[in-house]
Structures are given as structure tokens and as C-alpha cells.
Design a protein around this motif. Structure first.
Motif, PDB file in Angstrom:
ATOM      1  N   VAL B 168      29.275  38.321  39.032  1.00 32.24           N
ATOM      2  CA  VAL B 168      28.726  37.795  37.782  1.00 32.24           C
ATOM      3  C   VAL B 168      29.749  36.932  37.049  1.00 32.24           C
ATOM      4  CG1 VAL B 168      27.164  39.770  37.507  1.00 32.24           C
ATOM      5  CG2 VAL B 168      29.397  39.810  36.379  1.00 32.24           C
ATOM      6  N   VAL B 169      29.221  35.966  36.303  1.00 35.45           N
ATOM      7  CA  VAL B 169      30.067  35.122  35.465  1.00 35.45           C
ATOM      8  C   VAL B 169      29.947  35.645  34.037  1.00 35.45           C
ATOM      9  CG1 VAL B 169      30.474  32.773  34.658  1.00 35.45           C
ATOM     10  CG2 VAL B 169      29.664  33.173  36.992  1.00 35.45           C
ATOM     11  N   LEU B 170      31.090  35.927  33.425  1.00 34.10           N
ATOM     12  CA  LEU B 170      31.102  36.445  32.058  1.00 34.10           C
ATOM     13  C   LEU B 170      30.994  35.303  31.054  1.00 34.10           C
ATOM     14  CD1 LEU B 170      33.968  39.086  32.367  1.00 34.10           C
ATOM     15  CD2 LEU B 170      31.501  39.432  32.605  1.00 34.10           C
ATOM     16  N   ASP B 171      30.865  35.643  29.802  1.00 30.24           N
ATOM     17  CA  ASP B 171      30.680  34.649  28.738  1.00 30.24           C
ATOM     18  C   ASP B 171      31.703  33.514  28.774  1.00 30.24           C
ATOM     19  OD1 ASP B 171      32.761  36.333  28.046  1.00 30.24           O
ATOM     20  OD2 ASP B 171      32.286  36.373  25.895  1.00 30.24           O
ATOM     21  N   ASP B 172      32.964  33.850  29.110  1.00 30.09           N
ATOM     22  CA  ASP B 172      34.022  32.826  29.066  1.00 30.09           C
ATOM     23  C   ASP B 172      34.243  32.148  30.407  1.00 30.09           C
ATOM     24  OD1 ASP B 172      35.063  34.888  30.486  1.00 30.09           O
ATOM     25  OD2 ASP B 172      36.834  35.192  29.229  1.00 30.09           O
ATOM     26  N   GLY B 173      33.385  32.421  31.376  1.00 33.54           N
ATOM     27  CA  GLY B 173      33.500  31.763  32.675  1.00 33.54           C
ATOM     28  C   GLY B 173      34.237  32.574  33.727  1.00 33.54           C
ATOM     29  N   THR B 174      34.821  33.703  33.324  1.00 33.50           N
ATOM     30  CA  THR B 174      35.496  34.563  34.299  1.00 33.50           C
ATOM     31  C   THR B 174      34.476  35.103  35.304  1.00 33.50           C
ATOM     32  OG1 THR B 174      36.786  35.362  32.438  1.00 33.50           O
ATOM     33  CG2 THR B 174      37.055  36.536  34.519  1.00 33.50           C
ATOM     34  N   VAL B 175      34.890  35.141  36.574  1.00 33.38           N
ATOM     35  CA  VAL B 175      34.005  35.681  37.606  1.00 33.38           C
ATOM     36  C   VAL B 175      34.501  37.068  38.012  1.00 33.38           C
ATOM     37  CG1 VAL B 175      33.060  35.322  39.912  1.00 33.38           C
ATOM     38  CG2 VAL B 175      33.614  33.351  38.457  1.00 33.38           C
ATOM     39  N   ILE B 176      33.626  38.055  37.975  1.00 24.25           N
ATOM     40  CA  ILE B 176      34.017  39.390  38.444  1.00 24.25           C
ATOM     41  C   ILE B 176      32.922  39.967  39.345  1.00 24.25           C
ATOM     42  CG2 ILE B 176      35.327  39.937  36.340  1.00 24.25           C
ATOM     43  CD1 ILE B 176      32.909  41.946  35.767  1.00 24.25           C
ATOM     44  N   TRP B 177      33.272  41.029  40.050  1.00 26.52           N
ATOM     45  CA  TRP B 177      32.291  41.791  40.822  1.00 26.52           C
ATOM     46  C   TRP B 177      32.027  43.118  40.134  1.00 26.52           C
ATOM     47  CZ3 TRP B 177      29.090  41.092  44.870  1.00 26.52           C
ATOM     48  CH2 TRP B 177      29.283  39.944  45.667  1.00 26.52           C
ATOM     49  N   THR B 178      30.781  43.533  40.112  1.00 26.01           N
ATOM     50  CA  THR B 178      30.481  44.908  39.706  1.00 26.01           C
ATOM     51  C   THR B 178      29.851  45.588  40.918  1.00 26.01           C
ATOM     52  OG1 THR B 178      28.191  44.542  39.027  1.00 26.01           O
ATOM     53  CG2 THR B 178      29.895  44.064  37.396  1.00 26.01           C
ATOM     54  N   GLY B 179      30.068  46.894  41.025  1.00 23.96           N
ATOM     55  CA  GLY B 179      29.499  47.628  42.158  1.00 23.96           C
ATOM     56  C   GLY B 179      29.993  47.064  43.470  1.00 23.96           C
ATOM     57  N   GLY B 180      29.218  47.196  44.527  1.00 16.50           N
ATOM     58  CA  GLY B 180      29.630  46.700  45.834  1.00 16.50           C
ATOM     59  C   GLY B 180      28.865  47.413  46.922  1.00 16.50           C
ATOM     60  N   LYS B 181      29.321  47.187  48.153  1.00 21.67           N
ATOM     61  CA  LYS B 181      28.597  47.799  49.268  1.00 21.67           C
ATOM     62  C   LYS B 181      28.722  49.313  49.270  1.00 21.67           C
ATOM     63  CE  LYS B 181      28.579  43.988  52.503  1.00 21.67           C
ATOM     64  NZ  LYS B 181      29.042  43.493  53.813  1.00 21.67           N
ATOM     65  N   ALA B 182      29.831  49.810  48.761  1.00 23.45           N
ATOM     66  CA  ALA B 182      29.969  51.262  48.666  1.00 23.45           C
ATOM     67  C   ALA B 182      29.326  51.711  47.368  1.00 23.45           C
ATOM     68  CB  ALA B 182      31.443  51.644  48.687  1.00 23.45           C
ATOM     69  N   GLN B 183      28.619  52.829  47.430  1.00 22.13           N
ATOM     70  CA  GLN B 183      27.982  53.329  46.214  1.00 22.13           C
ATOM     71  C   GLN B 183      28.934  54.214  45.444  1.00 22.13           C
ATOM     72  OE1 GLN B 183      24.057  55.031  46.552  1.00 22.13           O
ATOM     73  NE2 GLN B 183      23.640  53.828  48.373  1.00 22.13           N
ATOM     74  N   ASN B 184      28.500  54.551  44.219  1.00 18.17           N
ATOM     75  CA  ASN B 184      29.210  55.571  43.441  1.00 18.17           C
ATOM     76  C   ASN B 184      30.664  55.252  43.158  1.00 18.17           C
ATOM     77  OD1 ASN B 184      27.294  57.369  42.820  1.00 18.17           O
ATOM     78  ND2 ASN B 184      28.310  59.108  43.801  1.00 18.17           N
ATOM     79  N   ASN B 185      30.929  54.035  42.698  1.00 18.75           N
ATOM     80  CA  ASN B 185      32.306  53.720  42.347  1.00 18.75           C
ATOM     81  C   ASN B 185      32.685  54.388  41.030  1.00 18.75           C
ATOM     82  OD1 ASN B 185      33.364  51.869  44.409  1.00 18.75           O
ATOM     83  ND2 ASN B 185      31.525  50.711  43.890  1.00 18.75           N
ATOM     84  N   PRO B 186      33.963  54.732  40.889  1.00 18.76           N
ATOM     85  CA  PRO B 186      34.383  55.312  39.615  1.00 18.76           C
ATOM     86  C   PRO B 186      34.268  54.275  38.490  1.00 18.76           C
ATOM     87  CG  PRO B 186      36.271  54.917  41.073  1.00 18.76           C
ATOM     88  CD  PRO B 186      35.040  54.673  41.875  1.00 18.76           C
ATOM     89  N   GLY B 187      34.079  54.745  37.285  1.00 23.51           N
ATOM     90  CA  GLY B 187      33.968  53.824  36.148  1.00 23.51           C
ATOM     91  C   GLY B 187      32.527  53.675  35.718  1.00 23.51           C
ATOM     92  N   TYR B 188      32.306  52.843  34.714  1.00 23.94           N
ATOM     93  CA  TYR B 188      30.949  52.653  34.212  1.00 23.94           C
ATOM     94  C   TYR B 188      30.111  51.913  35.248  1.00 23.94           C
ATOM     95  CZ  TYR B 188      33.326  53.606  29.787  1.00 23.94           C
ATOM     96  OH  TYR B 188      34.076  54.175  28.801  1.00 23.94           O
TER      97      TYR B 188
END
Ligand code: FAD
Lengths: 480, 468
Positions: B168-188
Motif C-alpha cells: 500500500v501507498v501511504l498518505d505521503d507516498g511511502t510504500v509499505i507491505w501489510t500482512g503477507g503470504k504467512a498468516q498471523n503476523n505479530p502486530g496489528y
């Protein structure tokens, strides 16, 4: 401390003097990582939780929510701790609507009580009821809906864990293979935010897109964003038949070939759990003379009788193809007891090994074999004793390092192998969480694994919602 | 920044042929499948995550609103640029990037059409479960934005249950990944929070979706009723008996008439209601389940049950359901689809009340909906050019949502809030709930640039000052 003393009168006015504890002997059992709260408060409902948190927020008192305490050893030691909010009195089943297949409960209700409530007239239940009754105190409600439903979750600590704690820690079990994760069955939630507001979303409908889905945010938030108070979850009818196939193998090669074959077949098992011998031997109620081999695989079958029969037949055939050592089938009571003991493994091991470290690994499904082999190689070459339980179809496994705590050298070796395991899971797009560890080892352990790309966003959320840092301060991922 | 300069800068990022700014082009992007209209300042068609990020960075620096857009089929004004700004249209980012069978995932760009992915994975023996009726045109990015549902969501869950991760691209243009192929990652569980956020928190540039083995067997039946209550009671009874079919779809007489006039699915014209009931999974035990369902149907006075014996018969039964919205559009020039949802036990009551609303406001209403989920879709038919009629339609719609809320339900099961249901959010949320939503929005987008004015109504106090 003086702040707290000043506030105590207010807290007493909110919950009543008999529902607040400040005496040394009383608060000690609520210590988190050796840090003892100055007060433990027992609000009776969501409104009181809100009043208590509002009061704490005004003076920036640090608060930790507390269910049955089965997961309080996870996470970083709190930076500070003034008050524990116990959910023990939030113990009402608000709405049991088995016709709609949903029910709403307060956070302090125990998991087993929910399952018991949903049992059939003949006491057919998802959990082994008789066993539970002899194990612990009586159920909070003897009332039964006689609906023959169950809540499709099978977290560990099924005897004592509260539903609030289970959701706050996103606790899951092997049968998520068929039924999904807490995020898939929670349809509504009410919680108290760090500034004391009561916020709710969702409800009794199984579909809902009327705003942001806060429930997803709160699942697994481990007390860092507020106190979960009330939740609505989906139910399922009890499966017509419940059986378990347990097979053992002498080599990992055959074990994994068996597992892959049954996962590739068009069959729908509820769980496929691979365990090492040590884990199997750790189950209580382990009365059978089953030969566990080097590895055993337990497959849960929970569906219509015809489908169970077919799966059993096919799977036992496949097991034979891969030279299974031994095989056994449990049905109904045996099935329930077996999975229940598996869920209690961590608890019973913790009793025997005071220095125990529990690590939960997650990784992409296809890497499960690599992860297990790596674990086995690394841990045995480091002369460590451990139990291993792996959800083969899901990409998760739990390892209990069986440490007595006195052998510091062994504990140190465990700590360093956990670093290696973490590297391995990260390569498999996953991560690792330490669920239990002695407080003195925590500073050397990657308690929440490796921070990921999304950490800055988590930080933004935490800072926005809890600018004073009063909710479980410092305990969560990255010290949030 | 002046508009001409904005256009120049955008052209530098995505290439001049991928920026649309003529009056006619902008007009084309001023509407979606809802009833609202507003014109954007520019439309860009980025070709990569990097380009999206650069566009967003520019918008952030210049404080210009921006809105992601798939096919614009959302029904609540989700892609209407009510505060102007840049439309980021994903038609060029429409590639399936990877199918990973061992991990049971597909990685796609947001512009992939839902059905294209489904057809692709079907060949491999897999399904991507969420199947909005608009699947032929809707994009996976739009499904992510709205948390879309469909007939098979009764058993399999909605879009959020099938998205494992997102770039996803955040408000300021930063690109990050949330979640992924593995389920149940720690964190929100950020992925869970972002699905259904209607483009107000982030712009998605890649999605990791869950694939499921195609079921071994499918059984489809059509149950025909002389009264709508009998049909609705059957639905509640099936769920109460603890049977969860793959789908439980219902159509009433008005819709049956429309469908028969356009796609000839073979539904009896005089039926008050039909139910499409589909079972899937292992064949073992399925006959027993089907029998039990027949029994329940009989208990509720079913007139006839037809069982699809071949794949083409099955397709026939479904053709009517899939073509229903289009068919209804032939009756009157416009329709408004209210997508209020109730607990499944309240369905008979809810339907009766909807029909009272139809009478009260003198507007024709046809019902075609996901009955098993309690997700109503009353289609209120009207002529948009008749202002007085439109007024009645809006009132009727609002009243239906209130009925759903009062029955313990909600105002949207799958179409979202957008701008169309802003007012109605207050039927189910109190000010504190909405304030929490505003805080979440602020955490992601403090300058309110991402699809502003959607999903969360203005605080009550502001509304009051506006009234004075
Ligand atoms: C005839 C008809 C039948 C329908 N049937 C159903 C149905 O059965 N079930 C159902 O759920 N819906 C249904 N819909 C509604 C609609 O099709 C869905 O909401 C669909 O998911 C929208 O997809 P889209 O590509 O058109 O998205 P758009 O309408 O273009 O966008 C939808 C929302 O998502 C956001 N968005 C788009 N792309 C991105 C991105 N890359 N990143 C972040 N946000 C993004 C937009 O800003 C907007 O808020 C129907 C609509 C019609 C017209």
C-alpha cells in the motif's frame, strides 16, 4: 504512587470498595514480569471499565487489562504499571442466539463456559465436559442452550482462558485449518479506548461494511489499544461426527509425504497437526499404548458421518503407503480429550519446567518442512529438549523449550537458537513470537520477532489512540 | 499549485498519454454507479507502484486530494471526487503477478478484474471465493476498497477473509507491505483494518489473495414459493437447523418478472419468490444435507424444488440471479439498491417492512438478495429525471436502513458507506464510535487527502453550526 492513592477513592466510588485490591498479598498474583501493580480493579460492566480508564487517563496511570492471566508472560516487560483491570466480573453471556448462529458475551467469560453453554441436551459438547468439571471449579452457568452448537475456535489453555484474552492475543489452535482465525469469526466488538470512551462496531449480522473494521485492529492488540469488553462471534452446529486419526512415522520423510498427500487430496480435515515424540508424551490423559514413533500426525475430522468415513479410509490408506509405524482412531470422547490435552501441553509443561520458553513461529505454508527440519537439526545439535507442534496446513508451529531454569547454559543456548529460528521464518515470509519466557531472559529474546515494513504505521496508530502511553505501556511489538 | 502546472507535473510522472484532463475526460470520471456527481481536477493512469507513489507524494506536498478508482461500480459514491483532486485509475495496473499454488496465494495488481482472476485459477482447480454480482467488471482493488461480498460469501466469507496482505501507498507516498503470504503476523492486523476502508486510508498497489481448492461436488437447487414469507422463513429455518449452504439467494416476484423478460432463466412468472440453494464440498453426506433442506422447504410450503442435474442446468438457474440487476434496470431508468443487513432470524420481518415502505412512498421495490447472510438488496426503481419521485426514493431508502438498524442489523452488508449513507451511519454508531473512526483516519491521513468526505460523517457540532 501518590497519584494513585489520590485516585483510589475515586476508583472505589466507581467499582465499590470491595472490588478493588491494594494489599500486597492481593496484588502480587497480578504481577506482570515481576512488576506488581499498585491496585487491581474489578469493574462489573463496560461502563465501569470506561469510568476506571477515564480516571486512569486523567493522571496518566499505566493500566494493563487482565483475563485469566494465561498469556501475561508474552511481550516486553511493561515500562510501568499502576493498575490492573481484571475482567473477572465481566462474565455475562449477553445474548445466545443459536438460531442466528451468533452469541454475544462479555470479555471475562471463559472459553470453556461458552462451549458448555452450547452443548446438546445430552451434554454433547465441543470440549470434554466431564474432564473439565473434575479439573477445575464449576461452570459459571449450569444453564444450557441445548442447541448443539460450538464456537469454532480451539485455542490452547481451553480450561482457563477468557474469550477477551483469547481475542486480545489472537490465540489460535490446530483446527483453524477448517474454521479460520478469530478474525474470521468475530462479527462485533465493544471496547474501552485509552481515553475511556466506549466504542463499538459490528454486531449480529455476519456481513457488515458500515465503517472501518475496528474488530480486526483490536484482535491481537494485546491490551495496547484498550480493554475489550464485549464481543459477538459466529457459531457453528456441532459436527455430526468427530473423529481423530493418529498415525506415527519413523522418519520425517514419510511424515511429510503423508501430510502433503492428505493436504493435496480433495479432503477437508479440520486439523493436521504434526508433533514430535516429546510433545506426544507430554499429553495428559495419554492412556493408549500407541507407539508415537519419531513423529506423529493427528488429523481431526469433524463433519458428516459419510465424509468422516471416507476421509478415514483414504487417509489410513495413505498412511500405509508411507510406512506408518502405528495408527489409531479416536472418536467422540476420545477425540475431544485428545485435542484438549494437546491444547494444554504448554500449560502442563510450564508446570514441570519453570524455565520454559515458548516460541510461536509463522511462515508461508510451503516452508513447513524446511522449518521443522531446521528446528530439529538446530535444537538437537544444541542439546535442547523441546516439544514441537506444527499446524501443517497453516504455516504455524509452537515450540516449548523444556528448561528447568537452573541450567543457565541451556537457557542461553535456547536463546541463541531462537535467533536462528527467527532468521529462518523471516526467510519464509514469516516471523516468530515468544509466548512465554522467564523475565530475566526477555531482554535477549526477539519477543515479537523482527519488526516489519508496517511498523511505522502501527506506531502512528498507537500514538494517535494512546498519546499518553497508558495502555500496557511498552509491552507490545517494538515496545509500543 | 495551479491546475495546468499540476497536469504538467503529473505527465512527467506517468507520461503524457496517461494523464486525462480535457473537460470531456473529466466529465467521464465525475460519476460512478451511485447517484452522485462531482468533477476531478485530473485523472492519472499509473503503470507501476513507483508511479503511484510519486503521484501521491506530489499530491501530499501540494495538499491535493486523491482517490483510487477501479471500475467505478461501487454503489455509494465511493469514487466521486466531492472535493476535487486527482483520480488514480488502475486500469493499466491489471496484471496477475503470481499464482503460488504451494502457498495457495495469488498476487495481483489492483486493476485486475475479479472474474479474470477467477477464470484463471479455475483452470488450475482453485477458486478465489468472493464473487460480487459485478465480478465481470469490478476490480480486485475495488473489492479491497469496499470489502465486497457475493452469493458464495455465506459459506466462504467476504473479501476481508480472503486478502492476506497488501502493498500500500501511504498518505505521503511511502510504500509499505501489510500482512503477507504467512498468516498471523505479530502486530496489528492492518490488512484487516484496510480492507473496506473505501480508499480513505491508503492506496493499494498489490494484493495477496487466498486461493482455495475448488470443491469436489456442487449441488444447486431452486425452491419456488407462493408467498415471500414462506421463502424467508425457509432461509431462517435452514440456518437455525445448523446447515450452512454455500449460497442461499432469494428473488421476489418483481425481480422474477424482470429476469424472465430479459434472460429467461425459467423461473415461474407467478411465483412470489424463488430461492437458489447451493451446497458444495465433499460429495459424501451431501445428499443427506440436500434431503434435510428439502424437508425444511416442504415444512414451509414450498411449491416445487428443481434440482440442477447438469452444469448447464446449474448455469441456467444462476443466469437469472446474475442478470437480475441488469434486468431490473430495464423496468425503470434508475434504481437505488439499499444494502441493509439484518440478523438472519429477522429476515421475514424485515422483508414485510420493506414492502410496507414500498406502499408508503408509492415506489416499486424488487428484492434480489443474499438471504442466507440476512443481506437485503431492495431495489427501489424510479426515474432520475423526476425530482419529486427521487425525493421519495431517497426517503424510502433511508427508512429501509432504519428498519434494518432497528432489527439489530446494519446499514450496509457489502456496498459500504461512501457519501450515500453518511447520514445513516448515525443509525448504528454513536458519536464516540465515529470519533474513534476519525482518530484512525487521522493516524493514516492527518491532512485528509485520501478520498476525503467519505465514510465518516462530520462531527455533530459542525453540522449544528452549519444549520444556524
Ligand atoms: C450491477 C452491480 C452489481 C453489484 N453487485 C455487488 C455484489 O454482489 N456484492 C458487492 O459487494 N458489491 C456489488 N456491487 C458493488 C461494486 O461492484 C463493488 O463495490 C466493487 O467491489 C467495486 O469495484 P470497482 O472496481 O468498481 O471499484 P470502484 O467503484 O472503482 O471503487 C470502490 C472503492 O474502492 C476504492 N479503491 C479502488 N481501487 C483502490 C485501490 N487500488 N486502493 C485503495 N482503494 C481503492 C475507491 O476509492 C472506492 O472507494 C455491484 C455493483 C453493480 C453496479
Amino acid at each position: 504512587m501518590t497519584d494513585l492513592n489520590n485516585r483510589c477513592d475515586e476508583l472505589m466510588a466507581i467499582v465499590g470498595p470491595e472490588h478493588i485490591r491494594t494489599g500486597d498479598g492481593d496484588v502480587e498474583q497480578y504481577a506482570v514480569d515481576g512488576m506488581t501493580p499498585k491496585a487491581v480493579v474489578f469493574p462489573k460492566d463496560t461502563q465501569q471499565v470506561s469510568d476506571v480508564v477515564t480516571c486512569a487517563n486523567l493522571k496518566s496511570l499505566a493500566v494493563i487489562p487482565f483475563g485469566s492471566g494465561t498469556k501475561m508472560a508474552a511481550g516486553h516487560p511493561p515500562k510501568r504499571l499502576d493498575m490492573v483491570i481484571s475482567t473477572a466480573r465481566l462474565n455475562r453471556m449477553v445474548d445466545v442466539d443459536t438460531d442466528n448462529l451468533t452469541f454475544t458475551v462479555e470479555a471475562g467469560v471463559k472459553f470453556r463456559d461458552i462451549q458448555a453453554r452450547l452443548a446438546t441436551e445430552e451434554d454433547r459438547c465441543y470440549l470434554p465436559l466431564e474432564d473439565l468439571e473434575t479439573e477445575t471449579e464449576a461452570f459459571i452457568c449450569s444453564e444450557r442452550s441445548h442447541s448443539g452448537c460450538f464456537m469454532p475456535l480451539d485455542p490452547p489453555f481451553a480450561t482457563s482462558a477468557t474469550i477477551g484474552g483469547i481475542l486480545a492475543s489472537n490465540s489460535t489452535g490446530p483446527r483453524r485449518l477448517l474454521y479460520g482465525l478469530p478474525r474470521d469469526i468475530l462479527t462485533g466488538i465493544r471496547f474501552v479506548t485509552p481515553d475511556g470512551a466506549i466504542v463499538g462496531t459490528g454486531g449480529k449480522t455476519v456481513k457488515n461494511v458500515s465503517g472501518y473494521d475496528f474488530s480486526k485492529l483490536m484482535i491481537g492488540s494485546a491490551g495496547s489499544l484498550g480493554v475489550l469488553c464485549e464481543m459477538t462471534l459466529r457459531l457453528l452446529p456441532l459436527p455430526e461426527r468427530m473423529e481423530t486419526i493418529l498415525v506415527s512415522f519413523d522418519s520425517f520423510k514419510n511424515t511429510s509425504a503423508f501430510v502433503e498427500a492428505i493436504l493435496d487430496a480433495q479432503l477437508l480435515p479440520a486439523a493436521v497437526e504434526v508433533m514430535n515424540k516429546r510433545a506426544f508424551e507430554g499429553f495428559k490423559n495419554n492412556k493408549s499404548d500407541f507407539v508415537p514413533g519419531h513423529y506423529a500426525v493427528a488429523v481431526a475430522l469433524e463433519t458428516y458421518g459419510e465424509a468422516v468415513d471416507r476421509m478415514k479410509l483414504e487417509m489410513l490408506g495413505i498412511a500405509k503407503d508411507f510406512e506408518a509405524e502405528d495408527s489409531i482412531v479416536f472418536s467422540e470422547d476420545g477425540h475431544r480429550l485428545f485435542w484438549h490435552s494437546m491444547g494444554n501441553l504448554q500449560a502442563s509443561m510450564a508446570d514441570r519446567f519453570p524455565g520454559m520458553i515458548t516460541a510461536k513461529l509463522n511462515y508461508q505454508i510451503s516452508d513447513w518442512k524446511n522449518i521443522i527440519q531446521f528446528t530439529d537439526d538446530t535444537l538437537s545439535s544444541n542439546l535442547l529438549e523441546y516439544t514441537l507442534l506444527c499446524h501443517a496446513g497453516n504455516g504455524g508451529c509452537t515450540i516449548n523449550f523444556l528448561l528447568d531454569g537452573d541450567d543457565t547454559a541451556a537457557s542461553e543456548r535456547a536463546v541463541s537458537t531462537i535467533g536462528l529460528l527467527l532468521e529462518q521464518t523471516c526467510k519464509a515470509n514469516g516471523n516468530l513470537v515468544v509466548q512465554t519466557a522467564p523475565t530475566n531472559l526477555k531482554k535477549d529474546l526477539p519477543l515479537w520477532g523482527k519488526p516489519r515494513f508496517d511498523f511505522p504505521v502501527m506506531e502512528r496508530i498507537k500514538n494517535q489512540l494512546d498519546p499518553k502511553g497508558i495502555m500496557s505501556p511498552g509491552c507490545f511489538v517494538g515496545g509500543l | 499549485m495551479e491546475k495546468p502546472e499540476l497536469i504538467v507535473r503529473l505527465k512527467e510522472i506517468v507520461g503524457s498519454e496517461h494523464v486525462l484532463s480535457s473537460d470531456m475526460d473529466l466529465e467521464l470520471y465525475s460519476y460512478d454507479a451511485s447517484l452522485d456527481r462531482a468533477t476531478p481536477d485530473a485523472v492519472v493512469l499509473p503503470g507501476s507502484t513507483e508511479e503511484v507513489s510519486k503521484v501521491v507524494t506530489l499530491a501530499y506536498k501540494e495538499k491535493i486530494p486523491f482517490i483510487g478508482r477501479g471500475s467505478g461500480t461501487n454503489l455509494t459514491g465511493g469514487t466521486i471526487p466531492i472535493k476535487g483532486g486527482i483520480i488514480i485509475h488502475f486500469s493499466r495496473m491489471n496484471r496477475i503477478l503470481e499464482i503460488d499454488i504451494p502457498n495457495r496465494t495469488a498476487t495481483v495488481q489492483p486493476g485486475v478484474i475479479t472474474l479474470d482472476l477467477q477464470t484463471h485459477v479455475a483452470k488450475l482447480g482453485f477458486i478465489y471465493a468472493p464473487d460480487p454480482a459485478s465480478q465481470k467488471v469490478s476490480t480486485l482493488g475495488g473489492n479491497f476498497g469496499e470489502n465486497s461480498g457475493g452469493p458464495h460469501c455465506l459459506k466462504y466469507g467476504v473479501t476481508t477473509n480472503h486478502i492476506l496482505g497488501a502493498e500500500v501507498v501511504l498518505d505521503d507516498g511511502t510504500v509499505i507491505w501489510t500482512g503477507g503470504k504467512a498468516q498471523n503476523n505479530p502486530g496489528y492486523d492492518l490488512t484487516g483494518l484496510l480492507v473496506g476502508s473505501e480508499g480513505t486510508l491508503v492506496i493499494a498497489t498489490k494484493l495477496i489473495l487466498k486461493l482455495i481448492r475448488a470443491p469436489e461436488a456442487v449441488k444447486t437447487m431452486l425452491a419456488i414459493y407462493n408467498t415471500i414469507e414462506d421463502g424467508a422463513n425457509t432461509v431462517s429455518a435452514i440456518i437455525a437447523e445448523g446447515i450452512i449452504p454455500a449460497t442461499l439467494e432469494m428473488m421476489d416476484n418483481k425481480v422474477i418478472q424482470a429476469v424472465e423478460a430479459s434472460v429467461h432463466a425459467g423461473y415461474p412468472l407467478d411465483a412470489a419468490a424463488v430461492l437458489i440453494i447451493e451446497l458444495d464440498g465433499m460429495p459424501d453426506g451431501m445428499d443427506k444435507k440436500a434431503e434435510k433442506i428439502s424437508e425444511i422447504c416442504n415444512r414451509h410450503h414450498v411449491r416445487e424444488i428443481r434440482l440442477a442435474k447438469t452444469e448447464s442446468e446449474r448455469a441456467g438457474l444462476w443466469a437469472g440471479r446474475k442478470g437480475a440487476f441488469g434486468a431490473v434496470a430495464r423496468l425503470r431508468p434508475s434504481y437505488m439498491c439499499c444494502d441493509g443487513t439484518v440478523p438472519r432470524t429477522r429476515l421475514p420481518e424485515a422483508l414485510a417492512k420493506v414492502m410496507e415502505v414500498s406502499k408508503k412512498y408509492d415506489v416499486p421495490i424488487g428484492n434480489v438478495f443474499h438471504a442466507g447472510d440476512g443481506n437485503l438488496h431492495p431495489l427501489i426503481m424510479f426515474d432520475e429525471r423526476d425530482e419529486e419521485e427521487k425525493e421519495r426514493v431517497l426517503k424510502a431508502g433511508s427508512e429501509i436502513l432504519k428498519i434494518c438498524a432497528d432489527l439489530g442489523g446494519t446499514i450496509s452488508g457489502e456496498h459500504g458507506v461512501g457519501i450515500e449513507k453518511l447520514k445513516e451511519t448515525r443509525l448504528i454508531f454513536c458519536e464516540q464510535d465515529l470519533e474513534f473512526a476519525r482518530q484512525i483516519k487521522k493516524a493514516f491521513d492527518p491532512m485528509d487527502l485520501l478520498n476525503p468526505g467519505k465514510m465518516i460523517p462530520e462531527p455533530e457540532t459542525t453540522i449544528k453550526t452549519m444549520e444556524f
